[in-house]
Design a protein around this motif. Structure first.
Motif, mmCIF file in Angstrom:
data_model
loop_
_atom_site.group_PDB
_atom_site.id
_atom_site.type_symbol
_atom_site.label_atom_id
_atom_site.label_comp_id
_atom_site.label_asym_id
_atom_site.label_seq_id
_atom_site.Cartn_x
_atom_site.Cartn_y
_atom_site.Cartn_z
ATOM 1 N N MET A 240 130.599 79.148 9.524
ATOM 2 C CA MET A 240 131.164 80.373 8.741
ATOM 3 C C MET A 240 132.428 80.005 8.349
ATOM 4 O O MET A 240 132.978 80.861 7.483
ATOM 5 N N ALA B 277 132.608 87.065 8.059
ATOM 6 C CA ALA B 277 131.292 87.002 8.714
ATOM 7 C C ALA B 277 131.076 88.153 9.794
ATOM 8 O O ALA B 277 130.133 88.921 9.903
ATOM 9 N N GLU C 162 127.408 89.018 10.320
ATOM 10 C CA GLU C 162 126.678 87.867 10.545
ATOM 11 C C GLU C 162 127.255 87.143 11.663
ATOM 12 O O GLU C 162 126.742 85.982 12.141
ATOM 13 N N ASP D 233 127.670 77.354 15.398
ATOM 14 C CA ASP D 233 127.490 78.565 14.726
ATOM 15 C C ASP D 233 128.758 79.265 14.150
ATOM 16 O O ASP D 233 128.568 79.995 13.013
#
Length: 339
Positions: free
Chosen positions: A281, A303, A308, A277
């Motif tokens: 980014m 991010a 995010e 995850d």
């Protein structure tokens, strides 16, 4: 003075000259070799498990300086009967699926292989007596991610302290855990070990060998005690040892004390890959970005600013990254481990 040989002396013509023996690239095929697994290593002698018997072996000369470690799957020739006084030869090391490494220090370029072919690293940590060492846990997790091994946090002595205090630090990493207490039920731990080859790592006095003896009743691993003054345990294991779990449910490897757990061999890009995850980014990061705190134009910071990324998740990753670089290491950062 007369010549030693005259021109009628056949020995003069037929004596072979040095270095005239023809060389060949052909090597023995070892078609009769059998498969085995390295159980433990002691001063150049290897204890192997071949089928249902224990065999002593040495490394053959053609292997040269190639290391053979606990967990290696090998091919063996010679006397594989396992009788007293017999000695076989390891002629081939089958390519490893995983390799757990460490360096002596963070700036030491020499890697040391601890074990091979394990798929789970169990970090055994006492909740009290002795106190947990988060830096050691972080470093073990980094080593697990780098080796492609699944991590498992095993918290012992839950009868002495609340596990939630420590678990709150690692919950954001998504690391699975089990909690045990002295004389308590180990069914959850057995479920986590079933069908896997697991390496147990932990510093002295955390109860690692106690767990091994409970999981494998005939293991007879020595149990250490914690010094009331220093808070450290006594070293009892002297070498890594591969043990089969009862009923063919898997394998565990009990390791000796590792006084330092350097991570000089771990690259930042390998560590970020363990966090899919966060990895996605960082695709727009500048070349050479380590993704640590303070890196200019790091995708993780962007991010975070955009909402995010989970701040706890990023902070946990960067804590592991800092552990790899040796920043902020506490006195317990290196393990005085050994059970």
């Amino acid at each position: 003075m007369s010549r030693r040989y005259d021109e009628t002396d056949h020995e003069h013509y037929e004596r072979p000259r040095r270095r005239t023996r023809p060389r060949t690239k052909e090597r023995p095929s070892y078609d009769d070799a059998v498969d085995g697994v390295v159980v433990t290593v002691d001063r150049g002698r290897f204890t192997l498990l071949i089928e249902d018997r224990t065999v002593m072996a040495m490394k053959s000369r053609p292997l040269g300086r190639k290391g053979v470690v606990v967990g290696d799957r090998v091919r063996v020739v010679g006397d594989v009967s396992g009788r007293d006084g017999s000695l076989a030869r390891i002629v081939e090391v089958i390519p490893r699926t995983t390799t757990l490494r460490r360096t002596a220090d963070d700036d030491d370029p020499v890697e040391r292989v601890i074990v091979s072919n394990a798929d789970q690293l169990v970090v055994v940590t006492a909740l009290a007596d002795p106190e947990p060492r988060p830096r050691l846990i972080d470093r073990a997790l980094v080593a697990a991610y780098d080796a492609g091994m699944a991590p498992l946090l095993c918290l012992t002595k839950a009868d002495l302290a609340d596990p939630e205090v420590l678990l709150s630090t690692y919950r954001s990493l998504g690391v699975p855990w089990v909690v045990t207490s002295r004389g308590g039920d180990l069914s959850e731990l057995r479920d986590r070990l079933r069908g896997r080859t697991s390496v147990l790592v932990g510093h002295s006095g955390v109860g690692k060998s106690t767990l091994v003896n409970a999981l494998v009743p005939d293991a007879h691993r020595l149990v250490g005690h914690v010094n009331a003054v220093t808070g450290r345990g006594r070293h009892t294991s002297t070498s890594a040892y591969l043990l089969p779990l009862p009923h063919g449910e898997g394998w565990i490897i009990d390791t000796p004390g590792i006084r330092s757990f350097g991570l000089a061999h771990v690259r930042p890009e390998r560590l970020i890959e363990a966090f899919p995850d966060l990895d996605e980014m960082t695709e727009g990061c500048p070349r050479g970005c380590t993704h640590g705190a303070g890196e200019p134009e790091c995708g993780l910071d962007e991010a975070l600013a955009a909402g995010e990324a989970e701040p706890e998740r990023v902070d946990s990753f960067r804590r592991l990254l800092a552990a790899r670089e040796g920043h902020g290491a506490d006195p317990g950062g290196s393990t005085a481990a050994g059970e």
